[in-house]
Enzyme design. Structure first.
Site, PDB file in Angstrom:
ATOM      1  N   CYS A  70      97.277  13.294  46.294  1.00 20.13           N
ATOM      2  CA  CYS A  70      98.242  13.128  45.218  1.00 20.13           C
ATOM      3  C   CYS A  70      99.630  13.107  45.851  1.00 20.13           C
ATOM      4  CB  CYS A  70      98.106  14.268  44.212  1.00 20.13           C
ATOM      5  SG  CYS A  70      99.191  14.100  42.804  1.00 20.13           S
ATOM      6  N   ASN A  79      90.418  14.389  46.276  1.00 18.77           N
ATOM      7  CA  ASN A  79      89.564  14.558  45.108  1.00 18.77           C
ATOM      8  C   ASN A  79      88.417  15.499  45.462  1.00 18.77           C
ATOM      9  OD1 ASN A  79      90.897  12.479  43.463  1.00 18.77           O
ATOM     10  ND2 ASN A  79      90.122  11.108  45.033  1.00 18.77           N
TER      11      ASN A  79
END
Length: 152
Positions: A90, A99
């Site tokens: 991110c 993730n």
């Protein structure tokens, strides 16, 4: 923006569903969620969107992704985004990891006797291949346990 109120998430999800979106994927891209907050979010959204139309997209920055997934599965959610070897990230969340790793999710699901149609050993080999290709360590706990010192 920080922590988002579940009622606000539910309002956006309701609008998306009313516009015809087939699936509403709820994410924790900074990985700061907890099981209780994840359940609260699902409860709020499920009051407007059928549970079978809700998906999850959790990052594992604080090591809570599997616990959050399990908490949501207990409410009936069955669609889970993941990425092999925990790839991803991110760009706007400092310290954010990738993730939730597919192989970690598969290990948990196997322990719950959930059939996925995937062989975890094949996924692990793919995770190692991809990680080696990019010159980075495997981003899953299962991968590190499976490969030991070969995981980096």
């Amino acid at each position: 923006e920080g922590r988002i109120a579940s009622k606000n998430t539910a309002q956006v999800a309701r609008h998306l569903y009313e516009m015809g979106c087939h699936e509403i994927s709820l994410g924790d891209t900074t990985g700061r969620g907890t099981p209780r907050r994840a359940r609260e979010m699902i409860d709020a959204v499920a009051s407007h969107v059928p549970i079978e139309r809700i998906a999850l997209h959790f990052h594992d920055t604080y090591g809570q992704a599997l616990a959050n997934i399990l908490a949501c599965m207990e409410l009936g959610v069955s669609v889970i985004d993941s990425s092999i070897a925990g790839l991803g990230g991110c760009p706007y969340a400092e310290g954010a990891s990738g993730n939730v790793a597919t192989e970690d999710v598969l290990y948990m699901l196997r322990g719950l006797d959930c059939e996925t149609g995937l062989l975890i050993e094949d996924v692990l080999e793919t995770a190692k291949y991809i990680s080696d290709f990019f010159g980075r360590p495997i981003g899953s706990k299962v991968g590190r346990a499976f490969f030991g010192s070969r995981a980096s």
